[in-house]
Scaffold this active site. Structure first.
Site, PDB file in Angstrom:
ATOM      1  CE1 TYR A  33       1.184  -0.407   4.334  1.00  0.00           C
ATOM      2  CE2 TYR A  33       0.195   1.770   4.389  1.00  0.00           C
ATOM      3  CZ  TYR A  33       0.998   0.810   4.963  1.00  0.00           C
ATOM      4  OH  TYR A  33       1.625   1.072   6.146  1.00  0.00           O
ATOM      5  CE  LYS A 147       3.246   3.077   3.037  1.00  0.00           C
ATOM      6  NZ  LYS A 147       3.253   3.038   4.498  1.00  0.00           N
ATOM      7  CD  GLU A 180      10.053   1.375  10.394  1.00  0.00           C
ATOM      8  OE1 GLU A 180       9.901   2.320   9.616  1.00  0.00           O
ATOM      9  OE2 GLU A 180      10.067   0.171  10.005  1.00  0.00           O
TER      10      GLU A 180
HETATM   11  N1  PMP Z   1       7.618   3.525   8.981  1.00  0.00           N
HETATM   12  C1  PMP Z   1       6.487   2.780   8.925  1.00  0.00           C
HETATM   13  C2  PMP Z   1       6.512   1.407   9.529  1.00  0.00           C
HETATM   14  C3  PMP Z   1       5.331   3.298   8.324  1.00  0.00           C
HETATM   15  O1  PMP Z   1       4.214   2.552   8.258  1.00  0.00           O
HETATM   16  C4  PMP Z   1       5.355   4.612   7.809  1.00  0.00           C
HETATM   17  C5  PMP Z   1       4.109   5.217   7.209  1.00  0.00           C
HETATM   18  N2  PMP Z   1       3.577   4.509   6.175  1.00  0.00           N
HETATM   19  C6  PMP Z   1       6.537   5.345   7.881  1.00  0.00           C
HETATM   20  C7  PMP Z   1       7.658   4.766   8.475  1.00  0.00           C
HETATM   21  C8  PMP Z   1       6.619   6.740   7.329  1.00  0.00           C
HETATM   22  O2  PMP Z   1       6.586   6.721   5.924  1.00  0.00           O
HETATM   23  P1  PMP Z   1       6.041   7.967   5.076  1.00  0.00           P
HETATM   24  O3  PMP Z   1       6.870   9.137   5.469  1.00  0.00           O
HETATM   25  O4  PMP Z   1       6.254   7.561   3.673  1.00  0.00           O
HETATM   26  O5  PMP Z   1       4.609   8.138   5.451  1.00  0.00           O
END
Ligand code: PMP
Length: 283
Positions: A33, A147, A180
């Site tokens: 996604y 993702k 993260e």
């Molecule tokens: N890490 C994870 C595990 C996430 O799900 C997301 C958000 N989708 C992010 C980091 C941040 O990514 P982005 O800046 O592309 O939203």
């Protein structure tokens, strides 16, 4: 206004949007996604999000459900039909519908769903006070760069955080380093004023906001390092913040039971936030 969703070639009322029970996303979380922020009706960092979508799909040998250009048109249509000004577009691609069997089916068309959601601006209180994060063990698989829609460990982490009144969870490896957040990237500013975030490899999702912040960090003259940092180092940090498409840059003022520095959002964080927001609104 009633919401409209795009589901496998059709624009349908959001409440009547369904996928098949043998969709492999439903049965195996076999899909990926993207969440793309929308500002003033325009997708932010569209190309980077589509690059990441193509990357996630190719790592799983799922073809793009349509050409990139066609997908861009679907997104634009979904924005238009929902009269979306500020919020985000969600796109999900799964391997498709097939009788339940672990191995990848042959000749299956990937399934595509695109939805849109209007959101309110971030509460002023969050910016004034910052948010709390709770550390939890990182129990995920080893391909966090994809993702994937398989987000159960992330949901468990977030739930554990929320149950303790925190805004986000910070996931920690066995070696004590922070990977993260459950849906955000993790950052600190060290005691020496160096901005630190983990290098993007298989350990984390390479956030599109993360990339944008690294772009503007250079312009604001902040020294930065892409390396792992430990939870202990974060406890001692001068500042901390999180980034994502839906939260932009959000200051963190508490990690577990400890205040980050004086417990107020830091100046590096707030300057970066301003520079980042200027960057995406002027692009
Ligand atoms: N890490 C994870 C595990 C996430 O799900 C997301 C958000 N989708 C992010 C980091 C941040 O990514 P982005 O800046 O592309 O939203």
């Amino acid at each position: 206004m009633p919401r409209t969703a795009y589901v496998n070639g059709q624009y349908v009322p959001h409440n009547d949007a369904f996928v098949h029970i043998e969709d492999r996303g439903y049965q195996f979380a076999d899909g990926v996604y993207e969440v793309v922020p929308v500002l003033s009706g325009k997708l932010v960092d569209e190309e980077r999000h589509l690059d990441r979508l193509e990357y996630s799909l190719s790592e799983l040998s799922i073809p793009m459900p349509m050409s990139r250009r066609a997908l861009q048109l679907v997104c634009a249509k979904v924005i238009e039909r929902n009269r979306l000004t500020n919020g985000f577009v969600y796109m999900q691609v799964t391997r498709g519908v097939a009788p339940r069997d672990h191995k990848y089916p042959k000749n299956v068309k990937p399934a595509l769903v695109v939805t849109a959601k209007q959101t309110k601006p971030q509460a002023a209180k969050i910016l004034e006070e910052g948010v709390a994060v709770k550390s939890v063990p990182d129990i995920r698989w080893h391909r966090r760069d994809i993702k994937s829609i398989s987000l159960l460990p992330n949901c468990m982490a977030k739930q554990a955080a929320v149950e303790e009144g925190a805004f986000e969870a910070w996931m920690v490896e066995g070696d004590g380093t922070v990977t993260e957040g459950s849906s955000t990237n993790a950052w600190i500013v060290t005691k020496d004023g160096v901005l630190v975030t983990r290098k993007a490899n298989h350990d984390i999702l390479n956030g599109i906001t993360r990339l944008g912040v690294l772009d503007v960090a250079g312009d604001t003259g902040v020294k930065f390092e892409e390396r792992p940092f430990t939870l202990e180092e974060a406890y001692e940090a001068r500042e901390a913040f999180l980034t994502s498409s839906t939260n932009h840059i959000t200051p963190i003022t508490r990690i577990d039971e400890r205040s980050v520095a004086n417990g107020k959002p830091g100046s590096v964080t707030l300057n970066l936030r301003e520079a980042y927001l200027n960057h995406i609104t002027s692009a």
